[in-house]
Write a protein that holds these residues in place. Structure first.
Motif, PDB file in Angstrom:
ATOM      1  N   ASN A  51       0.824  -1.195   0.000  1.00 20.75           N
ATOM      2  CA  ASN A  51       0.000   0.000   0.000  1.00 20.75           C
ATOM      3  C   ASN A  51       0.866   1.256   0.000  1.00 20.75           C
ATOM      4  OD1 ASN A  51      -1.620   2.186   1.782  1.00 20.75           O
ATOM      5  ND2 ASN A  51      -3.068   0.926   0.633  1.00 20.75           N
ATOM      6  N   ALA A  52       1.933   1.238   0.799  1.00 19.17           N
ATOM      7  CA  ALA A  52       2.832   2.393   0.876  1.00 19.17           C
ATOM      8  C   ALA A  52       3.598   2.589  -0.424  1.00 19.17           C
ATOM      9  CB  ALA A  52       3.801   2.211   2.040  1.00 19.17           C
ATOM     10  N   ILE A  53       4.055   1.478  -1.043  1.00 18.47           N
ATOM     11  CA  ILE A  53       4.754   1.589  -2.328  1.00 18.47           C
ATOM     12  C   ILE A  53       3.839   2.208  -3.381  1.00 18.47           C
ATOM     13  CG2 ILE A  53       5.770   0.291  -4.234  1.00 18.47           C
ATOM     14  CD1 ILE A  53       6.747  -1.768  -2.221  1.00 18.47           C
ATOM     15  N   ALA A  54       2.630   1.659  -3.487  1.00 18.90           N
ATOM     16  CA  ALA A  54       1.687   2.141  -4.504  1.00 18.90           C
ATOM     17  C   ALA A  54       1.364   3.609  -4.301  1.00 18.90           C
ATOM     18  CB  ALA A  54       0.414   1.297  -4.462  1.00 18.90           C
ATOM     19  N   GLU A  55       1.194   3.995  -3.041  1.00 19.33           N
ATOM     20  CA  GLU A  55       0.853   5.393  -2.741  1.00 19.33           C
ATOM     21  C   GLU A  55       1.993   6.329  -3.110  1.00 19.33           C
ATOM     22  OE1 GLU A  55      -0.167   7.937   1.281  1.00 19.33           O
ATOM     23  OE2 GLU A  55      -0.933   5.896   1.135  1.00 19.33           O
ATOM     24  N   ALA A  56       3.233   5.944  -2.761  1.00 21.02           N
ATOM     25  CA  ALA A  56       4.385   6.795  -3.044  1.00 21.02           C
ATOM     26  C   ALA A  56       4.647   6.904  -4.546  1.00 21.02           C
ATOM     27  CB  ALA A  56       5.619   6.252  -2.328  1.00 21.02           C
ATOM     28  N   VAL A  57       4.578   5.767  -5.256  1.00 19.37           N
ATOM     29  CA  VAL A  57       4.813   5.778  -6.700  1.00 19.37           C
ATOM     30  C   VAL A  57       3.727   6.578  -7.418  1.00 19.37           C
ATOM     31  CG1 VAL A  57       4.962   4.349  -8.775  1.00 19.37           C
ATOM     32  CG2 VAL A  57       6.088   3.603  -6.670  1.00 19.37           C
ATOM     33  N   GLU A  79      -1.491  17.995  13.187  1.00 16.36           N
ATOM     34  CA  GLU A  79      -2.051  16.991  12.290  1.00 16.36           C
ATOM     35  C   GLU A  79      -0.966  15.986  11.917  1.00 16.36           C
ATOM     36  OE1 GLU A  79      -4.220  16.725   7.893  1.00 16.36           O
ATOM     37  OE2 GLU A  79      -3.815  18.667   8.846  1.00 16.36           O
ATOM     38  N   ALA A  80      -1.331  14.727  11.881  1.00 19.18           N
ATOM     39  CA  ALA A  80      -0.367  13.688  11.514  1.00 19.18           C
ATOM     40  C   ALA A  80      -0.010  13.799  10.040  1.00 19.18           C
ATOM     41  CB  ALA A  80      -0.943  12.301  11.811  1.00 19.18           C
ATOM     42  N   GLU A  81       1.300  13.803   9.751  1.00 18.04           N
ATOM     43  CA  GLU A  81       1.778  13.810   8.376  1.00 18.04           C
ATOM     44  C   GLU A  81       2.718  12.641   8.183  1.00 18.04           C
ATOM     45  OE1 GLU A  81       2.742  17.608   6.466  1.00 18.04           O
ATOM     46  OE2 GLU A  81       2.459  18.531   8.432  1.00 18.04           O
ATOM     47  N   GLY A  82       2.604  11.960   7.047  1.00 20.47           N
ATOM     48  CA  GLY A  82       3.389  10.769   6.793  1.00 20.47           C
ATOM     49  C   GLY A  82       4.518  11.017   5.820  1.00 20.47           C
ATOM     50  N   VAL A  83       4.617  10.135   4.813  1.00 26.15           N
ATOM     51  CA  VAL A  83       5.755  10.172   3.899  1.00 26.15           C
ATOM     52  C   VAL A  83       5.825  11.486   3.134  1.00 26.15           C
ATOM     53  CG1 VAL A  83       4.469   9.091   2.000  1.00 26.15           C
ATOM     54  CG2 VAL A  83       6.960   8.838   2.127  1.00 26.15           C
ATOM     55  N   SER A  84       4.688  12.148   2.917  1.00 25.01           N
ATOM     56  CA  SER A  84       4.701  13.419   2.185  1.00 25.01           C
ATOM     57  C   SER A  84       5.520  14.476   2.915  1.00 25.01           C
ATOM     58  CB  SER A  84       3.276  13.930   1.968  1.00 25.01           C
ATOM     59  OG  SER A  84       2.617  14.135   3.205  1.00 25.01           O
ATOM     60  N   LEU A  85       5.562  14.403   4.252  1.00 19.11           N
ATOM     61  CA  LEU A  85       6.366  15.345   5.031  1.00 19.11           C
ATOM     62  C   LEU A  85       7.850  15.131   4.741  1.00 19.11           C
ATOM     63  CD1 LEU A  85       6.653  17.534   7.192  1.00 19.11           C
ATOM     64  CD2 LEU A  85       6.503  15.738   8.945  1.00 19.11           C
TER      65      LEU A  85
END
Length: 500
Positions: A173-179, A337-343
């Protein structure tokens, strides 16, 4: 379905906030005290053990003894430990807990190092032969060391579900989201499905080859991934060197309550840092010992030390790189606010340009894909504890690959919530086992230290601890446990040849 999800999530929040952190901290303090802080004292031995090649009867590694090298076992466990949480999870911890979360992340890694040492040393002692390899882990020391077979069954079921199916869905899920973010295809379901299919095929080609193929891949991917991430992190630190003292001051100040910003109090910093560290390095969860048991080493303590180093690699190295990228980047409104890989992507792109977004996606792919391989191996090792039927194993592999694909296209909140419950189950069952068994790990450490103090390479035979039940291996037949001529001479000169 939504009601069930809310119930499971509420249960997980309570367990992971009020029970498991303190259970693992208590275990870390106990084991650190009993081993005289082995996780700090033995760092030189850790570095020596991780690069040690097993002695064999011929030039082929592992010939005559089976198993894989200490380094390959290290990379399997590191592949499982180091995943998307090291990029996205650290970002969440900092965005909610502030810079102080990084300090507590470091502290929990130091405490977890002692727990990792104990559980992996025990896994090595009670490993069993599996053709030309070894297998072992918590289920084995629960049954063989404590005589608690049903506990081992429960643990195996929990890890098969949690690591084999759910955690792998999360990684895809994380790979697909980042790509998708990198290519501007966030809302394209077909694109996500194609990514899932590609990852599933690539994973299938490897996992059907067994533990040695997984080890051969991870020993290349994990160091490459770490080096690339370390280089970019080092570049950011060097180009912002004037900001480093202030950043370190913020980390310590916010961790200890000297400063407060935007709602990120000392309590939030401590809790988020502890949670991030525990989720990331997995010390005490009972996952890494399954990989530790596969190694061919001359003494169980050596692999215990190698897995302690794995905790440091995960948290002190990889998580810290992410933290520095974020804290040296544009200012963040902490505690809102929680921020993930986009941060992380935004922080790096601010330093190096737009290509930084793609670089984080690239790193995230290798982090997540290696985690899929490592997670699968841990699940397979425990499935084989439950059954050795090859048909069941191959069906399980196909189910794993389905979940790998599903992670790229599905909505997974309930499954993820159940994974947290499974992980909590693993921690509780594992701590129940390693606390009473820790005395055996202490005896092994004493035996190791005595041999090291005499200037000889420590080896272990099961007759050195004759009162310990259920030890299948360590009978002296493996080439790796045979003394060198030089060490035998040292012992003869000391008059201790019979004792060691």
């Amino acid at each position: 379905m939504e009601f069930l999800e809310n119930v499971v999530t509420t249960f997980n929040d309570g367990v992971w906030t009020y029970i498991l952190p303190w259970l693992l901290i208590g275990a870390g303090l106990l084991f650190g005290a009993r081993t005289a802080v082995v996780q700090i004292r033995k760092v030189p031995d850790m570095l020596r053990a991780v690069v040690e090649r097993p002695k064999t009867d011929d030039e082929d590694e592992g010939a005559g003894s089976g198993g894989i090298s200490a380094f390959k076992a290290f990379t399997i466990s590191a592949a499982s430990r180091v995943g998307t949480g090291n990029v996205a999870g650290v970002a969440v911890a900092i965005s909610l807990g502030g810079p102080g979360a990084v300090f507590w992340m470091w502290i929990i890694a130091l405490l977890g190092g002692a727990t990792a040492f104990v559980e992996s040393t025990l896994a090595q002692l009670w490993k069993v032969r599996n053709g030309d390899t070894y297998r072992g882990g918590p289920a084995y020391y629960m049954k063989r060391g404590l005589g608690w077979g049903p506990l081992g069954v429960l643990f195996s079921i929990a890890i098969v579900f949690t690591f084999g199916l759910v955690y792998n869905s999360f990684q895809t899920n994380a790979i697909a989201e980042a790509v998708a973010f990198s290519f501007g295809r966030e809302d394209d379901a077909t694109f996500g499905s194609i990514i899932g299919i590609i990852i599933a095929i690539a994973a299938g080609l490897i996992i059907f080859g067994g533990v040695k193929r997984i080890a051969n891949i991870t020993q290349v991917v994990v160091p490459f991934m770490a080096l690339a991430y370390l280089l970019i992190g080092g570049f950011v630190v060097i180009t912002n060197f004037d900001k480093v003292p202030g950043m370190l001051g913020d980390i310590i100040g916010h961790a200890l309550g000297f400063k407060e910003i935007a709602g990120a109090s000392i309590g939030a910093a401590m809790m988020k840092g502890i949670q991030r560290g525990l989720f990331s390095n997995e010390a005490g969860e009972g996952s890494a010992p399954n990989a530790a048991a596969t190694a061919t080493v001359s003494h169980p303590v050596k692999q215990g030390l190698v897995q302690t180093l794995g905790v440091y690699f995960d948290t002190i190295v990889v998580c810290t790189i992410t933290a520095f990228l974020i804290l040296l980047g544009p200012e963040v409104a902490y505690g809102e606010e929680a921020e993930g890989v986009s941060l992380t992507q935004a922080a790096l792109s601010a330093e190096v340009g737009h290509w930084g977004i793609h670089f984080v996606s690239f790193i995230l792919f290798f982090l997540a894909f290696s985690s899929i391989l490592g997670n699968y191996y841990l699940a397979e090792a425990n499935l084989e504890y439950l059954t050795t039927n090859k048909t069941v194993l191959n069906i399980f592999r196909l189910v794993v690959l389905f979940f790998v694909w599903f992670g790229a296209v599905g909505s997974l909140p309930l499954v993820f919530a159940l994974a947290d419950t499974g992980a909590a189950t693993m921690v509780i069952l594992n701590i129940i086992a390693i606390v009473p068994l820790s005395g055996v790990a202490i005896q092994l450490l004493k035996n190791f230290n005595e041999q090291r103090s005499k200037g000889i390479d420590p080896v272990f035979h099961r007759d050195m601890l004759p009162d310990v039940p259920g030890v299948e291996c360590w009978d002296g037949s493996d080439p790796v446990t045979r003394r060198s001529d030089a060490d035998r001479k040292i012992l003869r000169d000391r008059g201790e040849a019979d004792r060691y």
